[in-house]
Design a protein around this motif. Structure first.
Motif, PDB file in Angstrom:
ATOM      1  N   LYS A 115       3.990 -11.812  -2.197  1.00  0.00           N
ATOM      2  CA  LYS A 115       5.345 -12.355  -2.168  1.00  0.00           C
ATOM      3  C   LYS A 115       5.758 -12.589  -0.721  1.00  0.00           C
ATOM      4  O   LYS A 115       6.133 -11.653  -0.014  1.00  0.00           O
ATOM      5  N   SER A 116       5.670 -13.847  -0.302  1.00  0.00           N
ATOM      6  CA  SER A 116       6.077 -14.192   1.058  1.00  0.00           C
ATOM      7  C   SER A 116       6.306 -15.695   1.162  1.00  0.00           C
ATOM      8  O   SER A 116       5.820 -16.464   0.333  1.00  0.00           O
ATOM      9  N   PRO A 135       5.263  -4.068  -2.314  1.00  0.00           N
ATOM     10  CA  PRO A 135       5.306  -3.642  -3.721  1.00  0.00           C
ATOM     11  C   PRO A 135       6.435  -2.644  -4.031  1.00  0.00           C
ATOM     12  O   PRO A 135       6.937  -2.606  -5.147  1.00  0.00           O
ATOM     13  N   ASN A 136       6.865  -1.873  -3.024  1.00  0.00           N
ATOM     14  CA  ASN A 136       7.950  -0.910  -3.247  1.00  0.00           C
ATOM     15  C   ASN A 136       9.336  -1.568  -3.221  1.00  0.00           C
ATOM     16  O   ASN A 136      10.354  -0.900  -3.379  1.00  0.00           O
ATOM     17  N   GLY A 137       9.384  -2.896  -3.006  1.00  0.00           N
ATOM     18  CA  GLY A 137      10.652  -3.631  -3.012  1.00  0.00           C
ATOM     19  C   GLY A 137      11.261  -3.869  -1.648  1.00  0.00           C
ATOM     20  O   GLY A 137      12.241  -4.604  -1.523  1.00  0.00           O
ATOM     21  N   ALA A 138      10.722  -3.248  -0.594  1.00  0.00           N
ATOM     22  CA  ALA A 138      11.258  -3.407   0.757  1.00  0.00           C
ATOM     23  C   ALA A 138      10.941  -4.806   1.298  1.00  0.00           C
ATOM     24  O   ALA A 138       9.851  -5.332   1.075  1.00  0.00           O
TER      25      ALA A 138
END
Length: 180
Positions: free
Chosen positions: A104-105, A153-156
């Protein structure tokens, strides 16, 4: 001589900004896959390396107008690079990006100072001012070229800011020139 150096920071978007970032991730993946699909079709029919533009998709898919256009243009460039590498036999045929496994980028370019640091905020196209954790300063003489926004993956959320700077390197005499 010009050099590039990237600085990575944690960003803290508000809810509206976070939703727009997530929407941009999806749109960039969507545009990449649509352009790759069309390029694959052209390659199979004509054997040529041709890539369509994201602008040609906006009339058919109006939701693409809501996100940063430079991020979509960078998706187009990524397809173009992937095809060029394939044609130069550096890599396999480009693959489609999966919703589940794709990183995701997205990247956006700084045009007319559109990416800049203002106190404890980072100004980004379409997002406005996003809170940033500046654990080290970017030197004044460094010019911001682009920013890549990503989500772990942790949402950060993180941003990697690519800078360009000039450094003059003086010639150092070699040992062969020393007379002893």
């Amino acid at each position: 001589m010009k050099y590039n150096l990237a600085f990575r920071y944690r960003i803290y978007p508000n809810e509206i900004q976070a939703n727009l970032i997530l929407q941009t991730f999806g749109c960039v993946r969507f545009v990449y896959n649509k352009i790759l699909s069309k390029a694959k079709e052209i390659y199979e029919l004509e054997g040529k390396n041709k890539v369509i533009t994201p602008a040609s998709l906006k009339s058919e898919f109006p939701f693409l107008k809501e996100v940063d256009s430079l991020s979509l243009a960078n998706a187009q460039m990524n397809v173009k690079i992937a095809f060029t590498n394939f044609f130069q036999k550096r890599t396999a045929f480009p693959k489609f990006k999966s919703k589940k496994t794709a990183r995701k980028s997205y990247s956006t370019n700084s045009v007319n100072n559109s990416i800049r640091i203002e106190s404890t905020f980072l100004k980004l196209p379409k997002l406005g001012l996003v809170k940033i954790k500046l654990h080290r300063d970017i030197p004044q003489n460094y010019k911001i070229k682009s920013a890549t926004i990503s989500q772990e993956p942790n949402g950060a959320f993180y941003v990697s800011i690519l800078t360009e700077f000039q450094r003059d390197i003086k010639e150092v005499p070699s040992d062969n020139n020393i007379v002893g």
